[in-house]
Design a protein around this motif. Structure first.
Motif, short mmCIF file in Angstrom:
data_model
loop_
_atom_site.label_atom_id
_atom_site.label_comp_id
_atom_site.label_asym_id
_atom_site.label_seq_id
_atom_site.Cartn_x
_atom_site.Cartn_y
_atom_site.Cartn_z
N ASN A 88 3.34 -5.24 -9.65
CA ASN A 88 3.08 -6.40 -8.79
C ASN A 88 3.61 -6.22 -7.37
OD1 ASN A 88 1.78 -7.88 -10.78
ND2 ASN A 88 3.67 -8.77 -11.53
N TYR B 92 1.18 -5.40 -4.64
CA TYR B 92 0.22 -6.40 -4.17
C TYR B 92 0.93 -7.26 -3.13
CZ TYR B 92 -2.61 -5.11 -8.20
OH TYR B 92 -3.37 -4.42 -9.12
N ASN B 93 0.91 -6.80 -1.88
CA ASN B 93 1.53 -7.58 -0.82
C ASN B 93 0.71 -7.44 0.45
OD1 ASN B 93 2.47 -5.30 0.75
ND2 ASN B 93 4.12 -5.05 -0.73
N ILE C 5 -4.97 1.97 -3.62
CA ILE C 5 -3.70 1.98 -4.37
C ILE C 5 -3.98 2.01 -5.87
CG2 ILE C 5 -1.70 0.56 -4.99
CD1 ILE C 5 -1.53 -0.24 -2.02
N GLN C 6 -4.89 1.17 -6.30
CA GLN C 6 -5.22 1.11 -7.73
C GLN C 6 -5.69 2.47 -8.25
OE1 GLN C 6 -7.88 -2.15 -8.54
NE2 GLN C 6 -6.62 -3.57 -7.37
N PHE D 190 0.01 -4.00 2.14
CA PHE D 190 -0.92 -3.09 1.47
C PHE D 190 -2.27 -3.73 1.14
CE2 PHE D 190 3.29 -1.46 -0.39
CZ PHE D 190 3.49 -0.58 0.65
N ALA D 191 -2.49 -4.94 1.60
CA ALA D 191 -3.69 -5.70 1.21
C ALA D 191 -4.99 -4.94 1.46
CB ALA D 191 -3.71 -7.04 1.93
N GLU D 192 -5.12 -4.33 2.61
CA GLU D 192 -6.38 -3.64 2.93
C GLU D 192 -6.54 -2.34 2.14
OE1 GLU D 192 -6.50 -1.31 6.87
OE2 GLU D 192 -4.97 -2.85 7.21
N TRP D 193 -5.48 -1.89 1.47
CA TRP D 193 -5.50 -0.64 0.71
C TRP D 193 -5.50 -0.88 -0.80
CZ3 TRP D 193 -6.36 3.41 3.74
CH2 TRP D 193 -6.00 3.33 5.06
N SER D 194 -5.70 -2.09 -1.20
CA SER D 194 -5.59 -2.47 -2.61
C SER D 194 -6.40 -1.58 -3.55
CB SER D 194 -6.01 -3.93 -2.79
OG SER D 194 -5.92 -4.31 -4.12
N GLU D 195 -7.64 -1.34 -3.23
CA GLU D 195 -8.51 -0.52 -4.08
C GLU D 195 -8.00 0.93 -4.14
OE1 GLU D 195 -13.11 0.92 -4.12
OE2 GLU D 195 -12.73 -1.18 -3.57
#
Length: 79
Positions: free
Chosen positions: A5, A8-9, A19-20, A12-17
């Motif tokens: 979790n 998810y901040n 990161i996953q 890093f919001a624009e890199w979420s995919e």
């Protein structure tokens, strides 16, 4: 395997995919992320302790002042 979790901040919001994906397939990236999450958790823990210690210090300092006044008042009354 779930993504922690802490990743998810806003930073890093624009890199979420990305990161996953990287978290699941890149061991070096996963290690960096896990270290980040551990550091973030420790920071929160220490901030809570600091706040708690600050509150305790403030209460103790206030009690100290009250007792100083009480001692002085007692000395003035008895001498």
């Amino acid at each position: 395997m779930a993504i922690p979790n802490e990743l998810y901040n806003v930073k890093f919001a624009e890199w979420s995919e990305s990161i996953q994906i990287l978290y699941l397939v890149d061991d070096k990236f996963k290690k960096i992320c896990d270290d980040y999450c551990a550091a973030k958790t420790d920071t929160i823990k220490f901030e809570k302790r600091l706040a708690s210690n600050f509150d305790k210090k403030t209460k103790s300092k206030n009690l100290e002042k009250e007792l100083e006044e009480e001692i002085l008042f007692y000395l003035i009354r008895k001498t």
